[in-house]
Design a protein around this motif. Sequence first.
Motif, mmCIF file in Angstrom:
data_model
loop_
_atom_site.group_PDB
_atom_site.id
_atom_site.type_symbol
_atom_site.label_atom_id
_atom_site.label_comp_id
_atom_site.label_asym_id
_atom_site.label_seq_id
_atom_site.Cartn_x
_atom_site.Cartn_y
_atom_site.Cartn_z
ATOM 1 N N ASN A 1 0.862 -1.170 0.000
ATOM 2 C CA ASN A 1 0.000 0.000 0.000
ATOM 3 C C ASN A 1 0.906 1.230 0.000
ATOM 4 N N TYR B 1 0.569 -3.705 3.382
ATOM 5 C CA TYR B 1 0.039 -5.037 3.114
ATOM 6 C C TYR B 1 0.461 -5.517 1.733
ATOM 7 N N SER B 2 0.859 -6.782 1.676
ATOM 8 C CA SER B 2 1.192 -7.419 0.408
ATOM 9 C C SER B 2 -0.096 -7.824 -0.300
ATOM 10 N N GLN B 3 0.040 -8.326 -1.515
ATOM 11 C CA GLN B 3 -1.122 -8.813 -2.246
ATOM 12 C C GLN B 3 -1.767 -9.996 -1.529
ATOM 13 N N GLU B 4 -0.999 -10.690 -0.697
ATOM 14 C CA GLU B 4 -1.520 -11.829 0.059
ATOM 15 C C GLU B 4 -2.072 -11.407 1.420
ATOM 16 N N SER B 5 -2.257 -10.085 1.631
ATOM 17 C CA SER B 5 -2.816 -9.515 2.871
ATOM 18 C C SER B 5 -1.938 -9.768 4.087
ATOM 19 N N ARG B 6 -0.633 -9.769 3.894
ATOM 20 C CA ARG B 6 0.305 -9.876 5.003
ATOM 21 C C ARG B 6 0.904 -8.499 5.248
ATOM 22 N N LEU B 7 0.948 -8.067 6.513
ATOM 23 C CA LEU B 7 1.570 -6.788 6.843
ATOM 24 C C LEU B 7 3.079 -6.992 6.878
ATOM 25 N N ARG C 1 2.844 -3.426 13.709
ATOM 26 C CA ARG C 1 1.444 -3.583 13.334
ATOM 27 C C ARG C 1 0.578 -2.532 14.029
ATOM 28 N N GLU D 1 -1.606 0.406 12.226
ATOM 29 C CA GLU D 1 -3.046 0.519 12.427
ATOM 30 C C GLU D 1 -3.432 1.856 13.059
#
Length: 64
Positions: A4, A25-31, A57, A61
């Motif tokens: 992002n 976040y990666s394309q795999e939704s990992r921060l 994290r 957030e």
Amino acid sequence: VVLNPLSFFAVNDHHSGGRMEYLGYSQESRLLYVVTAERSDDRIQIISARKATMNERVKYEEGI
């Protein structure tokens, strides 16, 4: 690694060039926490990419 673009959070001067730190976040939704370095030939090199820690994290957030 695709992050992002709003996740940029720091610039550090380093003897091998400017370093930038990102949380996003990666394309795999990992921060992820990613460090890149600018090179003299107009390239950007990934120095490090790893899963974000719990403290990172929370910062992400909270928008810090």
